[in-house]
Design a protein around this motif. Structure first.
Motif, PDB file in Angstrom:
ATOM      1  N   PRO A 203       0.802  -1.229   0.000  1.00  0.00           N
ATOM      2  CA  PRO A 203       0.000   0.000   0.000  1.00  0.00           C
ATOM      3  C   PRO A 203       0.832   1.275   0.000  1.00  0.00           C
ATOM      4  N   LEU A 204       1.996   1.271   0.644  1.00  0.00           N
ATOM      5  CA  LEU A 204       2.832   2.463   0.638  1.00  0.00           C
ATOM      6  C   LEU A 204       3.418   2.698  -0.747  1.00  0.00           C
ATOM      7  N   ALA A 205       3.938   1.641  -1.359  1.00  0.00           N
ATOM      8  CA  ALA A 205       4.470   1.757  -2.720  1.00  0.00           C
ATOM      9  C   ALA A 205       3.368   2.175  -3.691  1.00  0.00           C
ATOM     10  N   ALA A 206       2.178   1.609  -3.512  1.00  0.00           N
ATOM     11  CA  ALA A 206       1.066   1.947  -4.397  1.00  0.00           C
ATOM     12  C   ALA A 206       0.679   3.411  -4.249  1.00  0.00           C
ATOM     13  N   ARG A 207       0.611   3.900  -3.027  1.00  0.00           N
ATOM     14  CA  ARG A 207       0.212   5.298  -2.826  1.00  0.00           C
ATOM     15  C   ARG A 207       1.241   6.260  -3.415  1.00  0.00           C
ATOM     16  N   LEU A 208       2.519   6.007  -3.171  1.00  0.00           N
ATOM     17  CA  LEU A 208       3.555   6.898  -3.694  1.00  0.00           C
ATOM     18  C   LEU A 208       3.560   6.892  -5.217  1.00  0.00           C
ATOM     19  N   SER A 209       3.389   5.720  -5.817  1.00  0.00           N
ATOM     20  CA  SER A 209       3.330   5.631  -7.274  1.00  0.00           C
ATOM     21  C   SER A 209       2.100   6.342  -7.812  1.00  0.00           C
ATOM     22  N   LEU A 210       0.972   6.134  -7.149  1.00  0.00           N
ATOM     23  CA  LEU A 210      -0.271   6.792  -7.552  1.00  0.00           C
ATOM     24  C   LEU A 210      -0.107   8.303  -7.539  1.00  0.00           C
ATOM     25  N   MET A 211       0.436   8.841  -6.459  1.00  0.00           N
ATOM     26  CA  MET A 211       0.599  10.287  -6.336  1.00  0.00           C
ATOM     27  C   MET A 211       1.556  10.826  -7.399  1.00  0.00           C
ATOM     28  N   ALA A 212       2.678  10.125  -7.609  1.00  0.00           N
ATOM     29  CA  ALA A 212       3.668  10.578  -8.585  1.00  0.00           C
ATOM     30  C   ALA A 212       3.092  10.578  -9.990  1.00  0.00           C
ATOM     31  N   GLU A 213       2.357   9.537 -10.337  1.00  0.00           N
ATOM     32  CA  GLU A 213       1.823   9.426 -11.689  1.00  0.00           C
ATOM     33  C   GLU A 213       0.663  10.391 -11.918  1.00  0.00           C
ATOM     34  N   TRP A 214      -0.108  10.646 -10.875  1.00  0.00           N
ATOM     35  CA  TRP A 214      -1.199  11.619 -11.015  1.00  0.00           C
ATOM     36  C   TRP A 214      -0.637  13.030 -11.177  1.00  0.00           C
ATOM     37  N   LEU A 215       0.376  13.363 -10.382  1.00  0.00           N
ATOM     38  CA  LEU A 215       0.977  14.686 -10.511  1.00  0.00           C
ATOM     39  C   LEU A 215       1.588  14.865 -11.898  1.00  0.00           C
ATOM     40  N   HIS A 216       2.191  13.816 -12.427  1.00  0.00           N
ATOM     41  CA  HIS A 216       2.738  13.883 -13.783  1.00  0.00           C
ATOM     42  C   HIS A 216       1.624  14.119 -14.801  1.00  0.00           C
ATOM     43  N   ALA A 217       0.480  13.501 -14.578  1.00  0.00           N
ATOM     44  CA  ALA A 217      -0.634  13.639 -15.525  1.00  0.00           C
ATOM     45  C   ALA A 217      -1.198  15.054 -15.526  1.00  0.00           C
ATOM     46  N   ILE A 218      -1.265  15.690 -14.361  1.00  0.00           N
ATOM     47  CA  ILE A 218      -1.934  16.990 -14.274  1.00  0.00           C
ATOM     48  C   ILE A 218      -0.980  18.182 -14.328  1.00  0.00           C
ATOM     49  N   ARG A 219       0.338  17.922 -14.209  1.00  0.00           N
ATOM     50  CA  ARG A 219       1.279  19.029 -14.011  1.00  0.00           C
ATOM     51  C   ARG A 219       1.181  20.088 -15.101  1.00  0.00           C
ATOM     52  N   ARG A 220       1.043  19.688 -16.352  1.00  0.00           N
ATOM     53  CA  ARG A 220       0.983  20.655 -17.451  1.00  0.00           C
ATOM     54  C   ARG A 220      -0.428  20.809 -18.025  1.00  0.00           C
ATOM     55  N   ASP A 221      -1.419  20.361 -17.275  1.00  0.00           N
ATOM     56  CA  ASP A 221      -2.791  20.530 -17.733  1.00  0.00           C
ATOM     57  C   ASP A 221      -3.220  21.981 -17.498  1.00  0.00           C
ATOM     58  N   PRO A 222      -3.618  22.712 -18.544  1.00  0.00           N
ATOM     59  CA  PRO A 222      -4.032  24.113 -18.371  1.00  0.00           C
ATOM     60  C   PRO A 222      -5.413  24.271 -17.764  1.00  0.00           C
ATOM     61  N   ARG A 223      -6.065  23.169 -17.421  1.00  0.00           N
ATOM     62  CA  ARG A 223      -7.411  23.197 -16.837  1.00  0.00           C
ATOM     63  C   ARG A 223      -8.370  23.975 -17.730  1.00  0.00           C
ATOM     64  N   LEU A 224      -8.520  23.479 -18.923  1.00  0.00           N
ATOM     65  CA  LEU A 224      -9.428  24.090 -19.896  1.00  0.00           C
ATOM     66  C   LEU A 224     -10.874  23.875 -19.466  1.00  0.00           C
ATOM     67  N   PRO A 225     -11.754  24.809 -19.778  1.00  0.00           N
ATOM     68  CA  PRO A 225     -13.165  24.661 -19.372  1.00  0.00           C
ATOM     69  C   PRO A 225     -13.772  23.397 -19.965  1.00  0.00           C
ATOM     70  N   VAL A 226     -14.322  22.558 -19.108  1.00  0.00           N
ATOM     71  CA  VAL A 226     -14.763  21.241 -19.522  1.00  0.00           C
ATOM     72  C   VAL A 226     -15.889  21.302 -20.543  1.00  0.00           C
ATOM     73  N   GLU A 227     -16.687  22.391 -20.509  1.00  0.00           N
ATOM     74  CA  GLU A 227     -17.798  22.479 -21.459  1.00  0.00           C
ATOM     75  C   GLU A 227     -17.334  22.710 -22.892  1.00  0.00           C
ATOM     76  N   HIS A 228     -16.064  23.053 -23.066  1.00  0.00           N
ATOM     77  CA  HIS A 228     -15.532  23.280 -24.407  1.00  0.00           C
ATOM     78  C   HIS A 228     -14.517  22.208 -24.819  1.00  0.00           C
ATOM     79  N   LEU A 229     -14.539  21.077 -24.121  1.00  0.00           N
ATOM     80  CA  LEU A 229     -13.675  19.950 -24.435  1.00  0.00           C
ATOM     81  C   LEU A 229     -14.503  18.815 -25.031  1.00  0.00           C
TER      82      LEU A 229
END
Length: 266
Positions: A203-229
């Motif tokens: 569970p510790l390895a899973a949580r750290l991997s989950l957090m790292a991979e999620w941060l990588h996924a969102i780091r450069r996301d400009p958070r575009l308005p969802v209604e225009h996606l």
């Protein structure tokens, strides 16, 4: 960096972010290596990563007898707080957009290639996309003036806040200004790894991997308005999966961490 191969440095930052950030403690190097082994990182790679992180001002060392302990620096503290804000504050889904845009117009001499590269990199990192030439946009109110000032380009750029006119096809504008396929691919890769049987039993390895991979996924996301996606935009589902798993892993991961991590109060 493929999401399934989070770098050791990123995983260690997640460890320190979870169990050291905002606490005046240091972690024993041996217990850090124990956590790395749970993540499939060799002890040699773990020691090399710790050394590199010290040289990059991401960790500081403190010796206590024959033992070496590691703590956060001002730089890594700022990085981790920014990551925490991106994960829990802003999130990945912009479903409360107020209709405003930040516009930045700039004109630099042709010979200023480095300055142009630095400005474009900072704008992209802050959620801007190019409309045409020297005109970039970002949803909402973004601190573009600070970006310009930090680069010493105040005399060459102008910042505006505006709303699109009725004749503007916002969805088309967003598609032109941003690489939606690349943005969606990060969430698709995250879902491919985490929307199914748990990829890691610990569970510790899973949580750290989950957090790292999620941060990588969102780091450069400009958070575009969802209604225009696009209707099948993967970020909402990916964020739902992340939050469910984060909640599920939090308690068990903390139990393991309490058994493995040894601290020093400086």
């Amino acid at each position: 960096m493929p999401l399934t191969e989070a770098r050791p440095q990123t995983l260690l930052l997640m460890l320190f972010g979870d169990f050291v950030l905002d606490r005046d403690v240091r972690v024993f190097s041996g217990s850090v290596i124990d956590v790395c082994e749970r993540l499939g990182i060799s002890s040699h790679a773990a020691r090399s990563t710790l050394t590199r992180m010290v040289s990059r001002d991401l960790l500081q060392r403190q010796r206590d007898g024959r033992r070496m302990y590691f703590g956060l620096t001002e730089r890594s503290t700022a990085l981790l707080r920014d990551g925490r804000t991106r994960i829990w504050g802003t999130g990945a889904v912009n479903d409360h957009w107020d209709g405003t845009w930040t516009l930045l117009s700039f004109s630099l001499p042709e010979s200023w290639q480095r300055q142009r590269h630095d400005l474009r990199s900072q704008l992209a990192w802050s959620g801007f996309g190019p409309i045409q030439g020297g005109l970039w946009i970002a949803p909402g109110e973004v601190g573009a003036q600070q970006i310009v000032s930090d680069l010493g380009l105040e005399a060459h750029a102008r910042v505006f806040h505006a709303r699109a006119g009725a004749l503007t096809d916002i969805a088309a504008m967003v598609s032109d200004a941003y690489d939606l396929r690349a943005l969606a691919a990060r969430y698709d890769e995250f879902l491919a790894r985490w929307d199914g049987p748990p990829p890691l039993a610990d569970p510790l390895a899973a949580r750290l991997s989950l957090m790292a991979e999620w941060l990588h996924a969102i780091r450069r996301d400009p958070r575009l308005p969802v209604e225009h996606l696009p209707a099948d935009w993967p970020a909402p589902r990916a964020q739902k999966i992340f939050r469910e798993l984060e909640t599920a892993y939090a308690g068990p991961a903390r139990v393991v961490a309490e058994e493995v991590l040894e601290y020093l109060n400086p």
